[in-house]
Motif scaffolding. Structure first.
Motif, PDB file in Angstrom:
ATOM      1  N   LEU A 165      22.372  10.733  32.497  1.00 51.23           N
ATOM      2  CA  LEU A 165      22.379  11.468  31.328  1.00 51.23           C
ATOM      3  C   LEU A 165      23.068  13.439  31.489  1.00 51.23           C
ATOM      4  N   GLU A 166      22.275  14.269  32.578  1.00 52.64           N
ATOM      5  CA  GLU A 166      22.398  15.390  32.429  1.00 52.64           C
ATOM      6  C   GLU A 166      23.807  15.749  32.209  1.00 52.64           C
ATOM      7  N   ALA A 167      24.115  14.677  33.415  1.00 50.97           N
ATOM      8  CA  ALA A 167      26.518  15.615  32.916  1.00 50.97           C
ATOM      9  C   ALA A 167      26.926  15.202  32.415  1.00 50.97           C
ATOM     10  N   GLU A 168      26.575  14.228  31.118  1.00 53.00           N
ATOM     11  CA  GLU A 168      27.202  13.151  29.225  1.00 53.00           C
ATOM     12  C   GLU A 168      26.732  14.891  28.856  1.00 53.00           C
ATOM     13  N   LEU A 169      25.078  15.420  28.485  1.00 53.78           N
ATOM     14  CA  LEU A 169      24.769  16.641  28.032  1.00 53.78           C
ATOM     15  C   LEU A 169      25.404  17.334  28.239  1.00 53.78           C
ATOM     16  N   ASP A 170      25.606  17.852  29.851  1.00 50.96           N
ATOM     17  CA  ASP A 170      26.443  18.933  29.869  1.00 50.96           C
ATOM     18  C   ASP A 170      27.557  19.244  29.472  1.00 50.96           C
ATOM     19  N   PRO A 226      12.070  13.001  29.316  1.00 51.90           N
ATOM     20  CA  PRO A 226      13.077  12.911  29.763  1.00 51.90           C
ATOM     21  C   PRO A 226      13.462  11.443  29.046  1.00 51.90           C
ATOM     22  N   LEU A 227      12.739  10.705  29.119  1.00 51.57           N
ATOM     23  CA  LEU A 227      13.355   9.106  28.086  1.00 51.57           C
ATOM     24  C   LEU A 227      14.305   8.908  27.322  1.00 51.57           C
ATOM     25  N   LEU A 270      20.621  10.355  22.868  1.00 52.01           N
ATOM     26  CA  LEU A 270      21.622  10.857  22.688  1.00 52.01           C
ATOM     27  C   LEU A 270      22.871  10.632  22.025  1.00 52.01           C
ATOM     28  N   THR A 271      22.782  10.060  23.845  1.00 53.80           N
ATOM     29  CA  THR A 271      24.122   9.635  24.726  1.00 53.80           C
ATOM     30  C   THR A 271      24.648   8.835  24.776  1.00 53.80           C
ATOM     31  N   GLU A 275      16.960  15.997  16.725  1.00 50.41           N
ATOM     32  CA  GLU A 275      16.773  16.874  15.911  1.00 50.41           C
ATOM     33  C   GLU A 275      17.464  17.514  16.416  1.00 50.41           C
ATOM     34  N   ALA A 276      16.934  18.564  17.834  1.00 50.93           N
ATOM     35  CA  ALA A 276      17.062  19.583  18.448  1.00 50.93           C
ATOM     36  C   ALA A 276      18.178  19.602  18.984  1.00 50.93           C
ATOM     37  N   ALA A 277      19.228  18.106  19.319  1.00 47.44           N
ATOM     38  CA  ALA A 277      20.382  18.957  19.725  1.00 47.44           C
ATOM     39  C   ALA A 277      21.628  19.038  18.261  1.00 47.44           C
ATOM     40  N   LEU A 278      20.941  18.389  17.132  1.00 46.09           N
ATOM     41  CA  LEU A 278      21.930  18.344  15.840  1.00 46.09           C
ATOM     42  C   LEU A 278      21.317  20.053  15.275  1.00 46.09           C
TER      43      LEU A 278
END
Length: 395
Positions: free
Chosen positions: A348-353, A232-233, A238-239, A215-218
């Motif tokens: 994960l952080e790299a993919e979200l970035d 963060p788990l 999301l990825t 929800e936060a991402a969309l």
């Protein structure tokens, strides 16, 4: 105008909101699942006193976290932080005023800075020090130390190891305390003052708010920034990356009223891997003296009292008296990350970035050093908001 949405109302989320406002954001929302800000740092209260089952002290005047909170009206009292250790030795447990274990061994071998695992770090010590340190870590964690990332060292006190020559580590001498600070109105007062400060800045606070990562991402608009300051788990979903296996430390906590003549606040850590108690913290709350005891497993009342008196004895001016037990709490603490968790979180952080062009920021990884975590988050928040200069921690 850029909207900053912060998921998680613990200390990291609060500081992220202060920093976002300092950088120029004026539409800021902090959301948390609990009924007030503070997250899992909020202590229970019994008859007006705080029952703390974790760390509660802040740094001296230049500590960036303390400075940020003071800037927004949180009052602190400067105190001397007294820390003692009970360490293993060939002649039996040795007590000393020290922030970490004191071991009889030759000088430390260089090269530990390149360690990836906890075992790598321990191998840099002479065997006479490495063996008792390894035994201590196994006692605390109960897993193979090759699985634990080297960044776990501070949580275990291994960033403060002191090696001494034979005969040097004797009975405790005079305490040389570090300067620090405690919140004048306690931890609950700290979070209440921070909540009022956020309200004065116009920050919206939404409590009882359960937000999923999806929800936060969309729901994020193109220019919006999301700061995930919660566990963060769930973000791994999301990825489509598998969640890492976390290594939890089983902790049994007890809080007693006490009568003790000793320098306060006082922390004693047990590095001997003997008994059940790993740490004791003696502090004052509303005129009461309390002892918070952390154990590696549950323990009966009589055995716990006897062990606590034995560990605290060398650091007290007179024998301590433990009175009523006010709190018993069992929990699992994830303060020692696995190598797998550190590696996968970086991916994960790299993919979200990549997916969100640097506007979905991850904070709140529990094992990270608090000051370093806030400093890194401030830099990334400044970059996401287009700040012209990097921001060091918070102001």
């Amino acid at each position: 105008m850029t909207k900053v949405r912060i998921i998680g109302g613990g200390l990291t989320g609060i500081l992220a909101a202060f920093e976002a406002h300092r950088l120029g954001a004026r539409e800021i929302v902090v959301e948390d699942a609990l009924d007030r800000l503070g997250g899992w740092s909020l202590p229970r209260v019994s008859h007006g006193v705080e029952l703390r089952d974790g760390e509660f002290a802040f740094g001296a005047a230049q500590d960036p976290i303390r400075r940020a909170l003071e800037w927004h009206g949180v009052a602190f009292d400067d105190v001397d932080l007294h820390v003692g250790a009970v360490s293993p030795s060939p002649s039996g447990p040795q007590a000393s005023w020290s922030a970490g274990p004191v071991l009889t061994a030759p000088a430390k071998t260089p090269g530990a800075d390149q360690a990836e695992t906890l075992n790598d770090l321990l191998r840099a010590y002479p065997r006479s020090a490495a063996d008792p340190l390894s035994h201590y870590c196994q006692w605390r964690l109960g897993v193979w130390l090759d699985q634990i990332h080297a960044s776990a060292a501070p949580a275990l006190g291994l960033d403060q190891v002191r090696l001494v020559s034979a005969g040097e580590a004797a009975a405790p001498n005079v305490s040389v305390p570090a300067r620090g600070a405690t919140p004048r109105d306690g931890l609950n007062g700290l979070f209440s003052a921070a909540s009022r400060a956020l309200a004065r800045l116009g920050v919206q606070i939404r409590l009882h708010s359960l937000v999923s990562p999806r929800e936060a991402a969309l729901s994020r608009a193109a220019d919006d920034i999301v700061v995930w300051a919660a566990d963060p788990l769930p973000l791994f979903d999301l990825t489509a990356q598998p969640r890492p296996r976390l290594i939890g430390e089983r902790v049994a906590s007890y809080v007693y009223r006490a009568r003790i003549e000793a320098p306060l606040p006082l922390t004693i850590r047990n590095y001997t891997a003997e008994g059940r108690i790993s740490a004791l913290r003696v502090y004052e709350s509303r005129g009461e003296t309390l002892v918070s005891i952390e154990c590696v497993d549950e323990v009966g009342d009589a055995e716990l009292r006897a062990e606590a008196l034995r560990l605290l004895g060398p650091f007290a001016r007179r024998p301590m008296m433990l009175e009523a037990c006010l709190l018993t709490n069992m929990r699992t603490r994830f303060a020692c990350p696995s190598v797998e968790a550190v590696t996968r979180l970086a991916r994960l952080e790299a993919e979200l970035d990549h997916q969100h062009e640097g506007r979905f920021l991850v904070a709140g990884w529990e094992s990270a050093d608090a000051t370093a975590r806030i400093s890194a988050l401030a830099d990334r928040l400044g970059a996401a908001m287009g700040a012209s200069t990097a921001v060091g921690a918070v102001a």
